[in-house]
Every structure is written in structure tokens, then in C-alpha cells.
Design a protein around this motif. Structure first.
Motif, mmCIF file in Angstrom:
data_model
loop_
_atom_site.group_PDB
_atom_site.id
_atom_site.type_symbol
_atom_site.label_atom_id
_atom_site.label_comp_id
_atom_site.label_asym_id
_atom_site.label_seq_id
_atom_site.Cartn_x
_atom_site.Cartn_y
_atom_site.Cartn_z
ATOM 1 N N LEU A 100 -29.321 13.571 -14.367
ATOM 2 C CA LEU A 100 -28.019 13.014 -13.987
ATOM 3 C C LEU A 100 -27.298 12.322 -15.137
ATOM 4 O O LEU A 100 -26.230 11.746 -14.929
ATOM 5 C CB LEU A 100 -28.203 12.037 -12.820
ATOM 6 N N PHE A 101 -27.899 12.354 -16.326
ATOM 7 C CA PHE A 101 -27.316 11.734 -17.517
ATOM 8 C C PHE A 101 -27.071 10.240 -17.321
ATOM 9 O O PHE A 101 -25.994 9.711 -17.616
ATOM 10 C CB PHE A 101 -26.016 12.437 -17.938
ATOM 11 N N LEU A 102 -28.085 9.565 -16.785
ATOM 12 C CA LEU A 102 -28.038 8.120 -16.575
ATOM 13 C C LEU A 102 -29.257 7.499 -17.254
ATOM 14 O O LEU A 102 -30.175 8.193 -17.660
ATOM 15 C CB LEU A 102 -28.066 7.797 -15.070
ATOM 16 N N SER A 103 -29.254 6.174 -17.335
ATOM 17 C CA SER A 103 -30.426 5.493 -17.882
ATOM 18 C C SER A 103 -31.489 5.382 -16.799
ATOM 19 O O SER A 103 -31.196 5.427 -15.604
ATOM 20 C CB SER A 103 -30.053 4.110 -18.408
ATOM 21 N N GLU A 104 -32.722 5.200 -17.245
ATOM 22 C CA GLU A 104 -33.827 5.100 -16.291
ATOM 23 C C GLU A 104 -33.704 3.832 -15.443
ATOM 24 O O GLU A 104 -34.052 3.842 -14.261
ATOM 25 C CB GLU A 104 -35.155 5.111 -17.047
ATOM 26 N N SER A 105 -33.189 2.761 -16.006
ATOM 27 C CA SER A 105 -33.022 1.524 -15.230
ATOM 28 C C SER A 105 -31.966 1.695 -14.129
ATOM 29 O O SER A 105 -32.096 1.123 -13.041
ATOM 30 C CB SER A 105 -32.656 0.360 -16.147
ATOM 31 N N THR A 106 -30.940 2.498 -14.396
ATOM 32 C CA THR A 106 -29.935 2.782 -13.370
ATOM 33 C C THR A 106 -30.560 3.566 -12.218
ATOM 34 O O THR A 106 -30.287 3.287 -11.041
ATOM 35 C CB THR A 106 -28.756 3.579 -13.964
ATOM 36 N N ILE A 107 -31.416 4.498 -12.558
ATOM 37 C CA ILE A 107 -32.113 5.275 -11.529
ATOM 38 C C ILE A 107 -33.007 4.357 -10.703
ATOM 39 O O ILE A 107 -33.054 4.461 -9.465
ATOM 40 C CB ILE A 107 -32.934 6.418 -12.157
ATOM 41 N N LYS A 108 -33.695 3.436 -11.360
ATOM 42 C CA LYS A 108 -34.554 2.489 -10.638
ATOM 43 C C LYS A 108 -33.728 1.648 -9.668
ATOM 44 O O LYS A 108 -34.162 1.365 -8.548
ATOM 45 C CB LYS A 108 -35.295 1.585 -11.619
ATOM 46 N N THR A 109 -32.520 1.272 -10.090
ATOM 47 C CA THR A 109 -31.628 0.507 -9.212
ATOM 48 C C THR A 109 -31.226 1.334 -7.999
ATOM 49 O O THR A 109 -31.237 0.840 -6.867
ATOM 50 C CB THR A 109 -30.373 0.053 -9.991
ATOM 51 N N HIS A 110 -30.858 2.601 -8.246
ATOM 52 C CA HIS A 110 -30.477 3.483 -7.141
ATOM 53 C C HIS A 110 -31.655 3.693 -6.181
ATOM 54 O O HIS A 110 -31.468 3.680 -4.958
ATOM 55 C CB HIS A 110 -29.985 4.830 -7.655
ATOM 56 N N VAL A 111 -32.853 3.870 -6.723
ATOM 57 C CA VAL A 111 -34.040 4.058 -5.880
ATOM 58 C C VAL A 111 -34.289 2.802 -5.051
ATOM 59 O O VAL A 111 -34.567 2.874 -3.850
ATOM 60 C CB VAL A 111 -35.275 4.427 -6.727
#
Length: 151
Positions: A100-111
């Protein structure tokens, strides 16, 4: 599951009984071998047609569609939904971030947001809840390149 076991047990019992009757008929001389083989072949044909109709031609319900209203009720954003779909594909946070071309911390927030909105403690539990709500279709990884849709 019990119904399947009972059906196959009865099927095996019927076939054994058919073979025993045909063996008795041949040995007693009341029936020719060709007729016995034809009867057994006919029984297998009928069983094959029955199993084919029961297993391969299951009706797909229209209710298996994704419930967009439930997604909006749960207040899941478009990006969170994309993350949920990626989780259902079995991707890790890093792989989702790359996809998704995002940072891993952003993904953790979404999760984390998804876990809260779905009232789940783990990703797998979130997927099961999402499947029950019919907001996502789950895929099973068969090999490195093949997915199967689980309805």
C-alpha cells in the motif's frame, strides 16, 4: 460432519452387501458374471451422479456479497478496509506496508483501529468476525501463487 460420515458409511455398507450378493449369485450359478458386473457398474454410476449433484452444484447465495452497510456502520475507513483485505491474504504488516506504499507504523495503527472496531484481540479473530459480518471474503493460500475463495 456426522451426516457425511453416516452417508459414506451407509454407502460402503451397501456396496459390500452388493458385492456379497453378487458373489453368492455367481457361485451358486444363478447369475452370470456379465450381469453382475453390469449391475455393479450401474450402482456406481448412480452413486457418482448423486455425489456429483450434491457436491459440485451447490447453490451460491446472494447473501455472500460484501455488506457495505455493515462496513459503514462499523466506521471502517477505505484504507482500513484495504488493510483488512491484505490481512485476509495472509500478508504481514511489512508486506502490507510495501503493497500500500505506507510505513509499517501506519499499518500497525490501521490494524489496531480494526481490532478495536471489530472488537477483536487478534488478527485472526478480526478476520473471523469480518467474515461473520460478511464484510470480507477469506482466501486460503494453496501454494505460492494460488488462492481459493472461502464462502
Amino acid at each position: 460432519m456426522k451426516k457425511t460420515i453416516i452417508v459414506f458409511s451407509l454407502l460402503i455398507l451397501a456396496l459390500v452387501l452388493l458385492f456379497q450378493i453378487s458373489t453368492y449369485s455367481i457361485t451358486s450359478g444363478n447369475l452370470k458374471t456379465e450381469i453382475t458386473v453390469a449391475i455393479v457398474a450401474l450402482v456406481f454410476l448412480i452413486i457418482g451422479i448423486y455425489i456429483n449433484k450434491k457436491s459440485l452444484h451447490k447453490n451460491t447465495d446472494a447473501s455472500k456479497e460484501i455488506d457495505q452497510q455493515k462496513i459503514s456502520e462499523l466506521d471502517i475507513t477505505t484504507r482500513e478496509y484495504e488493510v483488512l483485505q491484505a490481512i485476509s491474504e495472509g500478508l504481514s504488516n511489512k508486506e502490507i506496508a510495501d503493497k500500500l506504499f505506507l510505513s509499517e507504523s501506519t499499518i500497525k495503527t490501521h490494524v489496531s483501529n480494526l481490532l478495536i472496531k471489530l472488537n477483536a484481540k487478534r488478527r485472526t479473530q478480526a478476520l473471523q468476525i469480518a467474515k461473520n459480518y460478511q464484510i470480507i471474503k477469506l482466501f486460503i493460500l494453496l501454494d505460492c501463487c494460488t488462492y481459493v475463495l472461502v464462502l
